[in-house]
Design a protein around this motif. Structure first.
Motif, short mmCIF file in Angstrom:
data_model
loop_
_atom_site.label_atom_id
_atom_site.label_comp_id
_atom_site.label_asym_id
_atom_site.label_seq_id
_atom_site.Cartn_x
_atom_site.Cartn_y
_atom_site.Cartn_z
N GLY A 180 39.95 -40.11 3.62
CA GLY A 180 41.20 -39.97 4.38
C GLY A 180 42.48 -40.07 3.59
O GLY A 180 43.52 -39.65 4.07
N VAL A 181 42.49 -40.65 2.40
CA VAL A 181 43.65 -40.58 1.50
C VAL A 181 43.20 -39.87 0.22
O VAL A 181 42.02 -39.85 -0.10
N GLU A 182 44.18 -39.29 -0.50
CA GLU A 182 43.85 -38.51 -1.67
C GLU A 182 43.26 -39.39 -2.78
O GLU A 182 43.34 -40.61 -2.72
N SER A 183 42.75 -38.70 -3.81
CA SER A 183 42.14 -39.41 -4.93
C SER A 183 43.16 -40.29 -5.66
O SER A 183 44.36 -40.00 -5.67
N THR A 184 42.66 -41.34 -6.27
CA THR A 184 43.45 -42.14 -7.20
C THR A 184 43.64 -41.32 -8.48
O THR A 184 42.68 -40.71 -8.95
N ILE A 185 44.86 -41.27 -9.01
CA ILE A 185 45.08 -40.54 -10.27
C ILE A 185 45.38 -41.52 -11.41
O ILE A 185 46.32 -42.32 -11.30
N VAL A 186 44.57 -41.46 -12.45
CA VAL A 186 44.77 -42.30 -13.62
C VAL A 186 45.12 -41.42 -14.81
O VAL A 186 44.40 -40.46 -15.11
N GLY A 187 46.23 -41.72 -15.46
CA GLY A 187 46.60 -41.04 -16.69
C GLY A 187 45.89 -41.73 -17.84
O GLY A 187 46.12 -42.92 -18.07
N CYS A 188 45.02 -40.98 -18.55
CA CYS A 188 44.26 -41.59 -19.65
C CYS A 188 45.09 -41.53 -20.92
O CYS A 188 44.78 -40.79 -21.86
N PHE A 189 46.21 -42.25 -20.91
CA PHE A 189 47.06 -42.34 -22.09
C PHE A 189 46.61 -43.56 -22.89
O PHE A 189 45.63 -44.21 -22.52
N ASP A 190 47.33 -43.90 -24.00
CA ASP A 190 46.91 -45.06 -24.81
C ASP A 190 46.72 -46.28 -23.93
O ASP A 190 45.73 -46.99 -24.04
N ALA A 191 47.71 -46.49 -23.05
CA ALA A 191 47.53 -47.52 -22.02
C ALA A 191 47.28 -46.77 -20.72
O ALA A 191 48.16 -46.05 -20.24
N PRO A 192 46.08 -46.88 -20.12
CA PRO A 192 45.78 -46.12 -18.90
C PRO A 192 46.76 -46.49 -17.78
O PRO A 192 47.08 -47.66 -17.58
N MET A 193 47.23 -45.45 -17.06
CA MET A 193 48.33 -45.62 -16.11
C MET A 193 47.91 -45.19 -14.72
O MET A 193 47.26 -44.15 -14.56
N LEU A 194 48.27 -45.98 -13.72
CA LEU A 194 48.00 -45.61 -12.33
C LEU A 194 49.10 -44.67 -11.86
O LEU A 194 50.18 -45.11 -11.48
N LEU A 195 48.83 -43.35 -11.86
CA LEU A 195 49.86 -42.38 -11.47
C LEU A 195 49.96 -42.24 -9.96
O LEU A 195 51.01 -41.90 -9.43
N ARG A 196 48.85 -42.46 -9.26
CA ARG A 196 48.87 -42.41 -7.79
C ARG A 196 47.76 -43.32 -7.27
O ARG A 196 46.61 -43.10 -7.62
N PRO A 197 48.09 -44.31 -6.42
CA PRO A 197 47.00 -45.07 -5.79
C PRO A 197 46.27 -44.16 -4.82
O PRO A 197 46.86 -43.23 -4.27
N GLY A 198 44.98 -44.37 -4.61
CA GLY A 198 44.22 -43.47 -3.74
C GLY A 198 42.87 -44.05 -3.38
O GLY A 198 42.70 -45.27 -3.29
N GLY A 199 41.91 -43.16 -3.20
CA GLY A 199 40.61 -43.51 -2.63
C GLY A 199 39.78 -44.52 -3.41
O GLY A 199 38.90 -45.15 -2.82
N VAL A 200 39.99 -44.65 -4.71
CA VAL A 200 39.33 -45.74 -5.45
C VAL A 200 40.37 -46.84 -5.67
O VAL A 200 41.39 -46.60 -6.32
N PRO A 201 40.13 -48.04 -5.12
CA PRO A 201 41.12 -49.11 -5.29
C PRO A 201 41.32 -49.46 -6.77
O PRO A 201 40.38 -49.43 -7.56
N ARG A 202 42.58 -49.79 -7.10
CA ARG A 202 42.96 -50.15 -8.46
C ARG A 202 42.01 -51.19 -9.08
O ARG A 202 41.57 -51.06 -10.23
N GLY A 203 41.67 -52.22 -8.28
CA GLY A 203 40.87 -53.33 -8.80
C GLY A 203 39.52 -52.86 -9.34
O GLY A 203 39.03 -53.38 -10.35
N GLU A 204 38.92 -51.87 -8.67
CA GLU A 204 37.61 -51.37 -9.13
C GLU A 204 37.73 -50.68 -10.48
O GLU A 204 36.86 -50.79 -11.34
N ILE A 205 38.83 -49.96 -10.66
CA ILE A 205 39.05 -49.25 -11.93
C ILE A 205 39.31 -50.26 -13.04
O ILE A 205 38.77 -50.16 -14.15
N GLU A 206 40.14 -51.26 -12.73
CA GLU A 206 40.48 -52.27 -13.74
C GLU A 206 39.24 -53.06 -14.15
O GLU A 206 39.06 -53.42 -15.31
#
Ligand code: TXA
Ligand code: MG
Length: 330
Positions: A180-206
């Protein structure tokens, strides 16, 4: 302008998947379900098809698109994955995570789709219909959400139809989506960046990365710097009706978008009440969010008052979309 097309609607199934693949190969525009929201697909290698896609959505062409691929191996043909990106892909694909990565030298995706950036956004969707279409088509498919630019994202085929009928070739109806909400977007830069919160919660990625995701620079409308997520305009997921956040009472003539079992003073005077999740389940709330915003918007209330939604887990993505729905309408 590609208005006046005859838009075919087919129920998901073998015939629809074959028709979708054929249509994409001919440069057509096909809306199909993903687990997050419905996407509007075009052949990622066909610049003319992508130009039609921007036109059909009324989307500015400087806002780049996500390339959908069938698996990590297909992703590696168009982008360079470092160890961190591979870790994320293995943990979350197929699923509602998009990675922004450097393009490969011979990346087949048209420059128009990436708005001239040297990075590309990629995801492997989990929805079986999306996967079958990608397999049958055999190449990357760019797919923004299948709504008119600036509108609320579609979570059913009927939402797609109400925005895009007459502007696209085919809608594959696979029922209501799960996330129901769009995908989470992560920028895979030197320091990975949360570009858009979305369907995968931040905590799971971290947890998977073993580090925190950095935040993009604050003002999403600050165009002085190179935009990191060019599509993250402050007002984006907007219903026509004014949206009032963190409502702790209802004013006359307002509709209420509720959350949880609690109530607010004045609720008896609300023109309509819809509850995102009566048992405070954030996954259920995410799945209901865009459909309820569309439904309340259609009621012509003076405003949509929204009760507070907790900010943990999927709540971060829900609050992000609500904040964007409210911008410019305070
Ligand atoms: O769940 C989703 O991601 C859905 C479904 C259909 O897959 N798609 C979707 O696409 O939400 P769209 O176009 O509505 O949002 C894509 C976002 C935009 O904000 C865009 O600016 C950003 O991804 N984006 C695309 N390419 C980028 C890049 N190279 N760098 C940074 N941001 C990028
Ligand atoms: Mg969108």
């Amino acid at each position: 302008m590609n208005v006046g097309l005859k838009t075919q609607i087919l129920p998901a199934g073998e015939a629809a998947v074959a028709a979708a693949a054929r249509c994409l190969a001919q440069g057509g525009l096909v809306a199909f379900p993903t687990e997050t929201v419905y996407g509007l697909g075009a052949d990622a290698a066909n610049a003319a098809a992508i130009a039609r896609l921007y036109q059909a959505k009324g989307r500015p062409s400087f806002n780049p698109l996500i390339a959908h691929v069938s698996d990590l191996r297909a992703g590696m043909r168009i982008a360079r994955f470092d160890a961190q990106a591979i870790t994320l892909a293995n943990a979350f694909w197929p699923g509602p995570l998009t990675l922004v990565l450097p393009k490969t030298k011979d990346c087949a995706v048209a420059d128009l789709a990436t708005a001239g950036l040297d990075t590309i956004a990629i995801r492997v969707p989990a929805h079986p219909v999306a996967r079958e279409i990608l397999r049958a088509f055999g190449g990357p498919v760019v797919a923004p959400s299948a709504n008119l630019s600036g509108h609320v994202s579609p979570t059913t085929a009927a939402h797609v139809q109400s925005d895009l009928a007459g502007r696209i070739d085919l809608i594959v109806d696979g029922g209501a989506v799960a996330v129901g909400v769009e995908s989470t977007i992560v920028g895979c830069f030197d320091a990975p960046m949360l570009l858009r919160p979305g369907g995968v919660p931040r905590g799971e990625i971290e947890r998977v990365l073993g580090r925190t995701l950095v935040q993009p620079p604050d003002d999403p409308n600050d165009d002085s710097a190179q935009p990191l997520a060019p599509g993250m305009l402050a007002s984006h997921y907007a219903p026509r009706t004014k949206v009032r956040l963190n409502a702790n009472r209802i004013e006359a003539g307002e509709a209420l978008l509720a959350f949880g079992s609690g109530t607010v003073p004045g609720v008896d005077t609300a023109t309509t009440v819809m509850n995102l999740s009566a048992h405070s389940d954030l996954a259920e709330a995410a799945a209901n969010l865009f459909g309820y915003l569309r439904a309340l918007d259609a009621r012509g209330a003076r405003a949509i008052a929204v009760m507070p939604v907790p900010h943990h887990g999927l709540g971060e993505a829900i609050n992000d979309r609500l904040r964007r729905a409210a911008v410019g309408r305070e």
